[in-house]
Design a protein around this motif. Structure first.
Motif, mmCIF file in Angstrom:
data_model
loop_
_atom_site.group_PDB
_atom_site.id
_atom_site.type_symbol
_atom_site.label_atom_id
_atom_site.label_comp_id
_atom_site.label_asym_id
_atom_site.label_seq_id
_atom_site.Cartn_x
_atom_site.Cartn_y
_atom_site.Cartn_z
ATOM 1 N N CYS A 11 34.020 43.591 29.304
ATOM 2 C CA CYS A 11 33.133 44.460 28.603
ATOM 3 C C CYS A 11 32.971 45.657 29.376
ATOM 4 O O CYS A 11 33.310 45.522 30.741
ATOM 5 C CB CYS A 11 31.718 43.858 28.383
ATOM 6 S SG CYS A 11 31.712 42.369 27.231
ATOM 7 N N GLY A 12 32.370 46.827 28.886
ATOM 8 C CA GLY A 12 32.090 47.872 29.602
ATOM 9 C C GLY A 12 33.094 49.079 29.431
ATOM 10 O O GLY A 12 34.055 48.926 28.655
ATOM 11 N N SER A 13 32.699 50.191 30.319
ATOM 12 C CA SER A 13 33.712 51.360 29.993
ATOM 13 C C SER A 13 33.913 51.858 31.523
ATOM 14 O O SER A 13 35.110 51.759 31.680
ATOM 15 C CB SER A 13 33.279 52.353 29.011
ATOM 16 O OG SER A 13 31.705 52.854 29.562
ATOM 17 N N VAL A 14 33.150 52.244 32.091
ATOM 18 C CA VAL A 14 33.168 52.676 33.460
ATOM 19 C C VAL A 14 33.305 51.582 34.310
ATOM 20 O O VAL A 14 34.122 51.250 35.056
ATOM 21 C CB VAL A 14 32.216 53.917 33.770
ATOM 22 C CG1 VAL A 14 32.586 54.494 35.256
ATOM 23 C CG2 VAL A 14 32.532 55.179 32.947
ATOM 24 N N ALA A 15 32.047 50.952 34.542
ATOM 25 C CA ALA A 15 31.982 49.621 35.074
ATOM 26 C C ALA A 15 32.277 48.554 34.133
ATOM 27 O O ALA A 15 31.583 48.205 33.121
ATOM 28 C CB ALA A 15 30.768 49.590 35.525
ATOM 29 N N MET A 16 33.430 47.773 34.488
ATOM 30 C CA MET A 16 33.911 46.684 33.671
ATOM 31 C C MET A 16 33.289 45.457 34.324
ATOM 32 O O MET A 16 33.129 45.165 35.425
ATOM 33 C CB MET A 16 35.437 46.492 33.766
ATOM 34 C CG MET A 16 36.236 47.839 33.380
ATOM 35 S SD MET A 16 35.600 48.481 31.561
ATOM 36 C CE MET A 16 36.665 47.095 30.794
ATOM 37 N N TYR A 17 33.112 44.493 33.135
ATOM 38 C CA TYR A 17 32.419 43.164 33.612
ATOM 39 C C TYR A 17 32.896 42.061 32.557
ATOM 40 O O TYR A 17 33.307 42.541 31.559
ATOM 41 C CB TYR A 17 30.899 43.293 33.719
ATOM 42 C CG TYR A 17 30.182 43.610 32.593
ATOM 43 C CD1 TYR A 17 29.774 42.733 31.709
ATOM 44 C CD2 TYR A 17 30.028 44.972 32.309
ATOM 45 C CE1 TYR A 17 29.027 42.860 30.564
ATOM 46 C CE2 TYR A 17 29.151 45.336 31.261
ATOM 47 C CZ TYR A 17 28.666 44.375 30.245
ATOM 48 O OH TYR A 17 28.141 44.773 29.006
ATOM 49 N N GLY A 18 32.810 40.893 33.013
ATOM 50 C CA GLY A 18 33.000 39.972 32.051
ATOM 51 C C GLY A 18 31.645 39.243 31.444
ATOM 52 O O GLY A 18 30.575 39.298 32.126
ATOM 53 N N ARG A 19 32.038 38.653 30.286
ATOM 54 C CA ARG A 19 30.981 37.980 29.728
ATOM 55 C C ARG A 19 31.565 36.700 29.024
ATOM 56 O O ARG A 19 32.635 36.714 28.301
ATOM 57 C CB ARG A 19 30.436 38.968 28.473
ATOM 58 C CG ARG A 19 29.317 38.101 27.640
ATOM 59 C CD ARG A 19 28.072 37.905 28.427
ATOM 60 N NE ARG A 19 27.227 39.445 28.360
ATOM 61 C CZ ARG A 19 26.589 39.695 29.233
ATOM 62 N NH1 ARG A 19 26.379 39.001 29.904
ATOM 63 N NH2 ARG A 19 25.898 40.935 28.986
#
Length: 94
Positions: free
Chosen positions: A26-34
């Motif tokens: 998820c995210g655009s600039v800061a990517m992270y997982g869900r």
């Protein structure tokens, strides 16, 4: 724990016993997982239609799934082993 399917830079689907766990980027600039455990309805949807639609829902509305988030999922040694095994299998196929 094993990886049963993956769409690179999008989502990974894991299976652990009878549970299916979806990890979505998820995210655009800061990517992270869900990471969430699929509900029985979501498992049925996956088996009938694949996982892409659910992954898109989570990607575009991750806050709706925050209460189901698995904290520290990727720190679990079983997850690390599953990812390594998946990479090794698919590396040898290219």
């Amino acid at each position: 724990m094993k990886v049963i399917d993956q769409k690179t830079w999008n989502w990974t689907l894991y299976q652990h016993n009878d549970e299916y766990i979806l990890s979505v980027l998820c995210g655009s600039v800061a990517m992270y997982g869900r990471e969430v455990v699929l509900s029985p309805n979501e498992i049925s949807e996956y088996l009938d239609h694949g996982i892409d639609q659910l992954a898109k829902k989570i990607t575009y509305e991750p806050s709706k799934y925050k209460s189901r988030q698995i904290i520290g999922f990727h720190d679990d040694p079983a997850v690390k082993n599953a990812n390594e095994e998946w990479r090794n299998i698919h590396k040898s196929q290219t």
